[in-house]
Design a protein around this motif. Structure first.
Motif, short mmCIF file in Angstrom:
data_model
loop_
_atom_site.label_atom_id
_atom_site.label_comp_id
_atom_site.label_asym_id
_atom_site.label_seq_id
_atom_site.Cartn_x
_atom_site.Cartn_y
_atom_site.Cartn_z
N TYR A 71 45.50 36.61 59.24
CA TYR A 71 45.60 35.48 59.65
C TYR A 71 46.93 35.74 60.73
O TYR A 71 47.95 35.30 60.86
N THR A 72 46.49 36.62 61.83
CA THR A 72 47.49 37.20 62.68
C THR A 72 48.15 36.25 63.46
O THR A 72 49.42 36.07 63.59
N GLU A 73 47.44 35.08 64.13
CA GLU A 73 48.16 33.98 64.84
C GLU A 73 49.09 33.20 63.98
O GLU A 73 50.06 32.90 64.46
N GLU A 74 48.77 32.67 62.85
CA GLU A 74 49.47 31.94 61.94
C GLU A 74 50.65 32.85 61.78
O GLU A 74 51.75 32.29 61.49
N ALA A 75 50.64 34.18 61.12
CA ALA A 75 51.64 35.00 60.91
C ALA A 75 52.76 35.04 61.95
O ALA A 75 53.95 35.18 62.01
N ARG A 76 52.17 35.13 63.37
CA ARG A 76 53.21 35.08 64.46
C ARG A 76 53.90 33.84 64.69
O ARG A 76 54.90 33.81 65.26
N LEU A 77 52.98 32.94 64.38
CA LEU A 77 53.65 31.65 64.58
C LEU A 77 54.85 31.43 63.64
O LEU A 77 55.85 30.75 63.89
N ILE A 78 54.29 31.68 62.32
CA ILE A 78 55.36 31.61 61.57
C ILE A 78 56.58 32.37 61.66
O ILE A 78 57.94 31.90 61.61
N LEU A 79 56.54 33.74 62.05
CA LEU A 79 57.58 34.50 62.61
C LEU A 79 58.44 33.75 63.65
O LEU A 79 59.73 33.93 63.37
N SER A 80 57.85 32.99 64.55
CA SER A 80 58.53 32.31 65.62
C SER A 80 59.44 31.08 64.98
O SER A 80 60.43 30.96 65.39
N HIS A 81 58.81 30.56 63.93
CA HIS A 81 59.47 29.61 63.39
C HIS A 81 60.83 30.06 62.55
O HIS A 81 61.92 29.41 62.66
N SER A 82 60.70 31.11 62.09
CA SER A 82 61.68 31.65 61.19
C SER A 82 62.93 32.18 62.32
O SER A 82 64.14 32.24 61.64
N ASN A 83 62.49 32.22 63.49
CA ASN A 83 63.81 32.69 64.15
C ASN A 83 64.36 31.40 64.85
O ASN A 83 65.06 31.46 65.87
N HIS A 84 64.25 30.20 64.32
CA HIS A 84 64.99 28.86 64.75
C HIS A 84 66.38 29.14 64.78
O HIS A 84 66.98 29.68 63.59
N PRO A 85 67.12 28.78 65.72
CA PRO A 85 68.66 29.02 66.02
C PRO A 85 69.36 28.26 64.93
O PRO A 85 70.61 28.96 64.41
N LYS A 86 68.77 27.35 64.30
CA LYS A 86 69.65 26.54 63.18
C LYS A 86 69.40 26.56 61.75
O LYS A 86 70.10 26.91 60.86
N ILE A 87 67.98 26.49 61.60
CA ILE A 87 67.58 26.60 60.17
C ILE A 87 66.64 27.43 60.09
O ILE A 87 65.66 27.55 59.11
N GLY A 88 66.64 28.80 60.53
CA GLY A 88 65.66 29.70 60.64
C GLY A 88 66.07 30.43 59.48
O GLY A 88 66.77 30.23 58.56
N TYR A 89 64.94 31.43 58.96
CA TYR A 89 65.10 32.37 57.86
C TYR A 89 64.63 33.69 58.05
O TYR A 89 64.11 33.95 59.17
N SER A 90 65.09 34.73 57.25
CA SER A 90 64.43 36.27 57.23
C SER A 90 62.86 36.05 57.07
O SER A 90 62.74 36.23 55.67
N TYR A 91 62.12 36.33 58.07
CA TYR A 91 60.71 36.34 57.36
C TYR A 91 60.12 37.27 56.75
O TYR A 91 59.57 36.72 55.65
N ALA A 92 60.57 38.66 56.62
CA ALA A 92 60.15 39.57 55.89
C ALA A 92 60.72 39.34 54.47
O ALA A 92 59.99 39.47 53.35
N ILE A 93 62.04 39.01 54.42
CA ILE A 93 62.64 38.90 53.19
C ILE A 93 62.10 37.91 52.36
O ILE A 93 61.78 37.91 51.34
N VAL A 94 61.95 36.81 53.18
CA VAL A 94 61.42 35.49 52.38
C VAL A 94 59.94 35.62 52.00
O VAL A 94 59.52 35.61 50.58
#
Length: 292
Positions: free
Chosen positions: A185-208
């Protein structure tokens, strides 16, 4: 105390008396009656598993702890012991065989997943290193790593300069899950990674992601995932099914996180537990199948 006494009496006396009565009324044993009244999937597999586990016959009890290769022999043994006329009940053997494959397959699946989890990430293992670098290439196709140990790993949600330290809890299972999602699910993974980099409510993609591996693993270990797999697979579940369930968790957690809008990543454990409870509630439905 009253409930305990009732459960004891039911398990050790009333249940067997009722089974004896029904056997003489219907001409069929409990296993046959279950196959007749329960539809395919979790309803039937759970009922067969309970019946075998609580049988007075040691041979029937053992049927829930067999390997895939022993299933046909145990089906024959059960037919013989329960004196079942397979000419009159032609579907019974097929239905029982599927249930035994599901029950034994779930145990084997847990064993296979546990073997991967116990395997520690080894930076001297070329295969491990290649998988880690493949994860980077899939998620960050337009950016090359400057070196094997670098702060760049933080861009995909690892804590330090070397991701191997983050795999300690779940071993290679954490990397296997992350890589499976990124491959399939390459496109979905990249999209969620971009979400995780949100400046206010982002999270650590790999750790999560590794945290969600632990969640999926615990649900598998304690049997909560049985209904999902009994419904999803008419036979033996494979480890790809576990990876698929992990993908579902990653995708749904991302939606959950942004819907909840946490004040800070510091509240992660609180929201993780809330998400965990939601998943357990969904899995309590005997008809459930959770998949992307």
């Amino acid at each position: 105390m009253v409930l305990y006494i009732w459960q004891y009496l039911y398990s050790n006396y009333f249940r067997f008396c009722w089974k004896w009565i029904l056997r003489h009324i219907t001409g069929k044993c409990e296993l046959q009656r279950i196959c007749d009244r329960c539809k395919d999937g979790a309803h039937r597999a759970h009922s067969i598993e309970y019946s075998l586990t609580h049988s007075k016959s040691k041979a029937l009890q053992q049927a829930v702890n067999i390997s895939e290769d022993e299933v046909d022999q145990y089906v024959a043994n059960i037919v013989k012991e329960k004196k079942i006329n397979v000419e009159k009940d032609k579907r019974f053997q097929t239905s029982l065989r599927i249930c035994l494959l599901q029950i034994s397959g779930y145990k084997k699946l847990y064993s296979n997943v546990e073997d991967v989890r116990k395997q520690s990430y080894d930076s001297d293992n070329l295969q491990h290193e290649q998988q880690l670098l493949e994860l980077w290439d899939l998620l960050m196709p337009h950016e090359k790593l400057k070196s094997r140990t670098t702060k760049q790993w933080g861009d995909i949600g690892f804590q330090g300069d070397d991701p191997k330290t983050d795999f300690r809890g779940m071993g290679m299972l954490g990397l296997a899950n992350l890589l499976y999602f990124s491959r399939h699910y390459t496109e979905e993974a990249r999209l969620i990674l971009s979400h995780s980099n949100h400046p206010k409510i982002g999270y650590s993609y790999a750790i999560v992601g590794i945290n969600l591996t632990e969640m999926a693993y615990s649900l598998l270990k304690n049997g909560t995932l049985k209904s999902h797999f009994y419904n999803a697979v008419s036979g033996i579940p494979r480890i790809t099914g576990f990876h698929q369930f992990y993908c579902y968790l990653v995708y749904e957690f991302d939606k959950f996180w942004f819907k909840e809008e946490p004040e800070s990543i510091m509240y992660f454990n609180q929201y993780r537990e809330k998400f965990h409870e939601q998943i357990k509630h969904l899995l309590s439905d005997p008809d459930i199948v959770l998949a992307l």
